[in-house]
Design a protein around this motif. Sequence first.
Motif, PDB file in Angstrom:
ATOM      1  N   GLY A 402       0.786  -1.223   0.000  1.00 45.68           N
ATOM      2  CA  GLY A 402       0.000   0.000   0.000  1.00 45.68           C
ATOM      3  C   GLY A 402       0.819   1.275   0.000  1.00 45.68           C
ATOM      4  N   SER A 403       2.131   1.149  -0.222  1.00 45.65           N
ATOM      5  CA  SER A 403       3.005   2.325  -0.275  1.00 45.65           C
ATOM      6  C   SER A 403       4.188   2.008  -1.182  1.00 45.65           C
ATOM      7  N   GLY A 404       5.012   3.030  -1.457  1.00 45.81           N
ATOM      8  CA  GLY A 404       6.176   2.841  -2.322  1.00 45.81           C
ATOM      9  C   GLY A 404       7.455   2.561  -1.569  1.00 45.81           C
ATOM     10  N   THR A 405       7.390   2.334  -0.254  1.00 49.55           N
ATOM     11  CA  THR A 405       8.595   2.164   0.556  1.00 49.55           C
ATOM     12  C   THR A 405       9.439   0.984   0.094  1.00 49.55           C
ATOM     13  N   GLY A 406       8.803  -0.133  -0.191  1.00 50.16           N
ATOM     14  CA  GLY A 406       9.540  -1.311  -0.643  1.00 50.16           C
ATOM     15  C   GLY A 406      10.284  -1.055  -1.945  1.00 50.16           C
ATOM     16  N   ALA A 407       9.661  -0.315  -2.851  1.00 52.87           N
ATOM     17  CA  ALA A 407      10.308   0.013  -4.118  1.00 52.87           C
ATOM     18  C   ALA A 407      11.546   0.868  -3.884  1.00 52.87           C
ATOM     19  N   PHE A 408      11.445   1.850  -2.995  1.00 54.27           N
ATOM     20  CA  PHE A 408      12.593   2.715  -2.727  1.00 54.27           C
ATOM     21  C   PHE A 408      13.758   1.937  -2.123  1.00 54.27           C
ATOM     22  N   ALA A 409      13.469   0.942  -1.295  1.00 58.13           N
ATOM     23  CA  ALA A 409      14.538   0.116  -0.734  1.00 58.13           C
ATOM     24  C   ALA A 409      15.272  -0.642  -1.839  1.00 58.13           C
ATOM     25  N   ALA A 410      14.520  -1.135  -2.825  1.00 57.03           N
ATOM     26  CA  ALA A 410      15.147  -1.816  -3.962  1.00 57.03           C
ATOM     27  C   ALA A 410      16.001  -0.854  -4.780  1.00 57.03           C
ATOM     28  N   PHE A 411      15.519   0.374  -4.978  1.00 55.84           N
ATOM     29  CA  PHE A 411      16.284   1.368  -5.738  1.00 55.84           C
ATOM     30  C   PHE A 411      17.593   1.705  -5.026  1.00 55.84           C
ATOM     31  N   LEU A 412      17.535   1.808  -3.691  1.00 55.24           N
ATOM     32  CA  LEU A 412      18.731   2.116  -2.914  1.00 55.24           C
ATOM     33  C   LEU A 412      19.798   1.041  -3.125  1.00 55.24           C
ATOM     34  N   ALA A 413      19.383  -0.214  -3.106  1.00 55.22           N
ATOM     35  CA  ALA A 413      20.329  -1.310  -3.319  1.00 55.22           C
ATOM     36  C   ALA A 413      20.935  -1.240  -4.721  1.00 55.22           C
ATOM     37  N   PHE A 414      20.120  -0.892  -5.705  1.00 52.68           N
ATOM     38  CA  PHE A 414      20.613  -0.811  -7.077  1.00 52.68           C
ATOM     39  C   PHE A 414      21.637   0.307  -7.231  1.00 52.68           C
ATOM     40  N   TYR A 415      21.393   1.455  -6.619  1.00 50.24           N
ATOM     41  CA  TYR A 415      22.349   2.564  -6.707  1.00 50.24           C
ATOM     42  C   TYR A 415      23.683   2.184  -6.065  1.00 50.24           C
ATOM     43  N   ALA A 416      23.630   1.383  -5.011  1.00 51.61           N
ATOM     44  CA  ALA A 416      24.863   0.929  -4.378  1.00 51.61           C
ATOM     45  C   ALA A 416      25.677   0.065  -5.335  1.00 51.61           C
ATOM     46  N   VAL A 417      24.983  -0.791  -6.094  1.00 51.11           N
ATOM     47  CA  VAL A 417      25.679  -1.627  -7.082  1.00 51.11           C
ATOM     48  C   VAL A 417      26.279  -0.757  -8.191  1.00 51.11           C
ATOM     49  N   CYS A 418      25.539   0.244  -8.642  1.00 50.16           N
ATOM     50  CA  CYS A 418      26.050   1.156  -9.672  1.00 50.16           C
ATOM     51  C   CYS A 418      27.313   1.863  -9.198  1.00 50.16           C
TER      52      CYS A 418
END
Length: 451
Positions: A402-418
């Motif tokens: 019901g929120s975008g919090t989970g998506a933002f956590a995934a994005f954070l992990a991806f930026y770390a890999v980048c």
Amino acid sequence: MTVPGGRWIQHWDPEDEVFWNATGEQVARRNLLLSVLSEHIGFSVWTMWSVLVLFMGPEYGLSPADKFLLTSAVTLVGAVVRVPYTFAVAVFGGRNWTVISAALLLVPTAAAFTVMEPGTSFSTFLLVGLLAGIGGGNFASSMTNINAFFPLRKKGWALGLNAGGGNIGVPVIQLAALAVIGAGGGPRVLLGLYLPLIVVAAVLAALRMDNLASVRNDTGAARDAARDPHTWIMSFLYVGTFGSFIGYSFAFGQVLQNQFDRTPLEAAYVTFVGPLLGSLIRPVGGRLADRYGGSRITLWNFVAMGAATGVLIVASTQRSLTLFTAAFVVLFVLTGLGNGSTYKMIPGIFQAKALARGLSGEEAAAYGRRLSGASMGLIGAVGALGGVGINLAFRQSFLAHGSGTGAFAAFLAFYAVCLVVTRAVYLRRPARTAAPTAATGDESRLGYAEV
């Protein structure tokens, strides 16, 4: 220099400063300006569904998941068509393809104008939305074309300005939507505004742009670029920068509506700010990369993107609209900076490879222009797929939590890999003058910190 009637330039050597100062710069700037106009409208058409879904209230019968799926599909088509659009410059010529691609924008705009009313089925909206994806292809052909016009020392600025002027089509259509909503108009009014603008862009391209004979029929360049590992490494990094920019552009308004209960008008008042600043800052990212090296700027940009995403996670869990909006706008700005710096890296990488192969002078410059121009289309296509991933991640996050919090956590992990990839590939070894290594293919001594 130009064949009368056909607008084909037979000789083009931007690295020659005498040629550049005498005639080259004036011609390149004219083509850049008109390229920006066409690409700008292409971006507006591509992202018009990020605006149209705000108009589509309960009477349209679409759930939030339906809307995220619709914008994901539009983003996907925009990414996929970037590959053939890259080839099109070599087949038809940059000016000729700009005319064709601009005129094609009439199809999705007129189709959306026709079906945009309550009672239309979701499948029809999805089909018409897929047509709008062709607007995303204009970026690839435009960047490939403009890359060939400018010398290496100017590419960061020129490519940043070209892309930024195109990217700004996103906030412009959102601002236009805000004006239409505020005036009590509907989506057809918005769409009707763009139909004559598309015609103007196509006509101006036909009358004032040029084709470069040196770029025509070199379809093998894309094949060679696809075989180079740096094309795919840079594609991955571009997923992090441009994929974020276009994905957030489609999703920002929907997140505000679904997570913070904003009305369409309230959402429209905010959604344009992030894409606007992200577009305007892109040339600055290119300028900084020209001066300090694209890989360095890209590395620190991913650090900052990770920090901004961390703030978004906090704001999302605390349901703080003010903090959430501010952090999202900052993240948009950082995606724009990163877009400029990553695209500056591309010609620098292939120029470094040319020097490593023992090439020099115009021969090295031609090698770099050839492969960097071809790789830009592929990198742009893969990068845009990041926008698909972002919208699908938001869709799943809202369905599950019901929120975008989970998506933002995934994005954070991806930026770390980048960040790790940028550091490991382009900054781990100190930059040094590359010795010729064509015989062995060994690039271990190549330094990319300055690209």
